[in-house]
Design an enzyme around this catalytic site. Structure first.
Site, PDB file in Angstrom:
ATOM      1  CB  SER A  29      -0.915   0.011   1.232  1.00 36.53           C
ATOM      2  OG  SER A  29      -1.843  -1.036   1.192  1.00 36.53           O
ATOM      3  CG  ASP A 330      -5.499  -7.398   1.221  1.00 34.00           C
ATOM      4  OD1 ASP A 330      -6.467  -7.660   0.477  1.00 34.00           O
ATOM      5  OD2 ASP A 330      -4.829  -6.360   1.116  1.00 34.00           O
ATOM      6  CE  LYS A 357      -9.727  -6.894  -0.939  1.00 28.08           C
ATOM      7  NZ  LYS A 357      -8.783  -5.757  -0.968  1.00 28.08           N
ATOM      8  NE  ARG A 361      -7.626 -12.295  -2.047  1.00 29.01           N
ATOM      9  CZ  ARG A 361      -6.982 -11.167  -1.861  1.00 29.01           C
ATOM     10  NH1 ARG A 361      -7.341 -10.354  -0.890  1.00 29.01           N
ATOM     11  NH2 ARG A 361      -5.978 -10.837  -2.628  1.00 29.01           N
ATOM     12  NE  ARG A 405      -3.209  -9.652  -0.330  1.00 26.41           N
ATOM     13  CZ  ARG A 405      -2.033  -9.099  -0.020  1.00 26.41           C
ATOM     14  NH1 ARG A 405      -1.156  -9.775   0.692  1.00 26.41           N
ATOM     15  NH2 ARG A 405      -1.738  -7.874  -0.423  1.00 26.41           N
TER      16      ARG A 405
END
Length: 453
Positions: A29, A330, A357, A361, A405
């Site tokens: 970020s 996340d 996402k 997810r 992820r």
């Protein structure tokens, strides 16, 4: 990873204790924002510890295409000479953001507030992700969508105004990306731009605005003071500055949970950002009984950082409140993995945002759990995971849907299940944690190319 690459399966095998110390990669970020503020400022910005994953490098390329001088001076060390607010040029060619949802959405805020026209595109995953929530407020500020894919998706061409229109905007959901896009567009608005959020989301943009010299105020608002009202005075002169990027808590989550679930492990994570709007996972894991010691707290790049000592722990199921979601949005895939090893039921409430996402997810996590023998259920937007306090069976192959992820979370699972766990494609891990495999191998993990034999 581009959408036409061959899949690259990767398998994690049950491992002995994980030991050692590591510095997780720079925060994604903050890395995106350091590049963007370097573009919007006057003079030179120097960045140390930049995450050199594909997502951030796409933002760096976009910043250069819009007129900044961008130079890599060494590992994680970058120099940006900006053009200032209102000084950007139309890019030659398309701004291709690959898989970078954050980079593309923040840059839509930048372009949507400046006298410039740019076309945004990305890989197959990014082309599925909704952009309408970002575009809605930017259009109110004077931007114009010249062309777009169905449903307000990329590829889309955005034309910004000579000056943005200052607005007062109430966020429909807690989203740092929408908030940041409005604030970035508001930099070129005469007067005051105000963003109201019902629940506090990541505040990296507000912190970086201050670091570069903008006049921005944040006050608690809403029921119980859980919301925030952010007010920005437009058309400041931002001054280039030095940015030290702290370690990303979202990336640290993977070795952290690995250390908790692999018996006998003890791992130290150095320089991890401790911004309270990013530490929901650590709070939750400690509630589950995790042995996580925080020490040597200090300031870096306008953020609090600390070292973490993590030891293997017996975990128990907990109820995770929906209002914690913005501080760990996340981290739910890796929390679901931790919950699979816990005794009892973990209920993660209010996960609607996981559906939009890099993949859906919520569905991807549920499918990965099912493939590896973990009891689970989805009720509305809640994920319920039931563990028995021991290692799940494993042995499954997890569809990642081009989601970094999901890939890393289930590779971590495979280090402690009874049988190896395969992910169908590990190539996209480079978007956020390029050194994931060597980092984990150095701690003692066993992660290999190809499907399980």
């Amino acid at each position: 990873m581009s959408h036409d690459s061959e899949p690259q399966p990767v398998t994690a095998h049950p491992a002995g204790p994980l030991t050692g110390a590591l510095k997780p990669p720079g925060d994604k970020s903050i890395s995106h924002r350091a590049m963007i503020f370097g573009l919007l400022s006057v003079g030179e910005t120097r960045v140390e510890g930049l995450l050199e994953g594909d997502d951030v490098l796409r933002t760096a390329a976009a910043v250069k295409a819009l007129g900044a001088q961008v130079t890599r001076e060494g590992e994680g060390r970058w120099r940006i000479v900006g053009v200032g607010i209102g000084g950007m040029q139309d890019p030659v060619g398309v701004l291709d953001f690959g898989n970078a949802g954050t980079g593309s959405r923040l840059m839509m805020g930048v372009v949507g507030g400046q006298p410039v026209t740019a076309t945004f595109d990305g890989d197959a995953s990014l082309r599925k992700r909704p952009m309408r929530r970002i575009l809605d407020p930017i259009l109110k500020m004077g931007a114009e969508v010249v062309s777009e894919a169905e449903g307000g998706r990329v590829p889309l061409t955005l034309r910004g105004p000579r000056e943005a229109i200052p607005i007062r905007y109430e966020l429909p959901v807690a989203s740092a990306q929408i908030k940041s896009a409005v604030l970035l567009a508001g930099l070129n608005a005469p007067g005051t731009t105000t963003v109201i959020e019902k629940a506090a989301s990541r505040d990296h943009t507000e912190r970086m605005l201050r670091l570069f010299g903008a006049d921005v105020s944040v006050t608690p608002s809403g029921e119980g003071g859980h919301g925030r009202t952010v007010t920005l005075t437009g058309q400041p002169t931002l001054r280039g500055t030095d940015v030290i990027v702290p370690a990303d808590p979202s990336s640290a989550a993977f070795p952290l949970v690995a250390a908790l679930i692999v018996p006998g492990s003890e791992v130290i994570l150095r320089g991890v950002m401790m911004n309270p709007l990013r530490t929901g996972l650590i709070t939750t894991l400690i509630e589950m009984g995790a042995d996580i010691e925080r020490f040597d707290e200090r300031e870096e790049g306008g953020e609090t950082v600390a070292d973490l000592r993590v030891r293997a722990s017996r975990l128990r199921g907990v109820d995770v409140p929906a209002e914690r979601a913005p501080s760990m949005i996340d981290e739910y895939p890796i929390l679901a993995v931790a919950a699979a090893f816990a005794e009892g039921t973990t209920r993660m409430n209010g996960l609607h945002e996981l559906r939009v996402k890099e993949s859906d997810r919520l569905a991807a996590v549920a499918a990965g759990l099912a493939a590896n023998g973990v009891g689970h259920d989805i009720e509305g937007d809640d994920l319920i995971v039931t563990g028995n306090g021991g290692p799940p069976a494993g042995g499954g192959t997890v569809a990642t849907h081009l989601d970094h992820r999901i890939a890393m979370a289930f590779l971590v699972m495979g280090l402690a299940t009874r049988k190896p766990v395969t992910v169908d494609d590990g190539a996209m891990i480079a978007t956020s944690f390029p050194s994931f495999r060597p980092t984990m191998l150095a701690l003692g993990a066993r992660i290999e190319d190809g499907a399980a034999a």
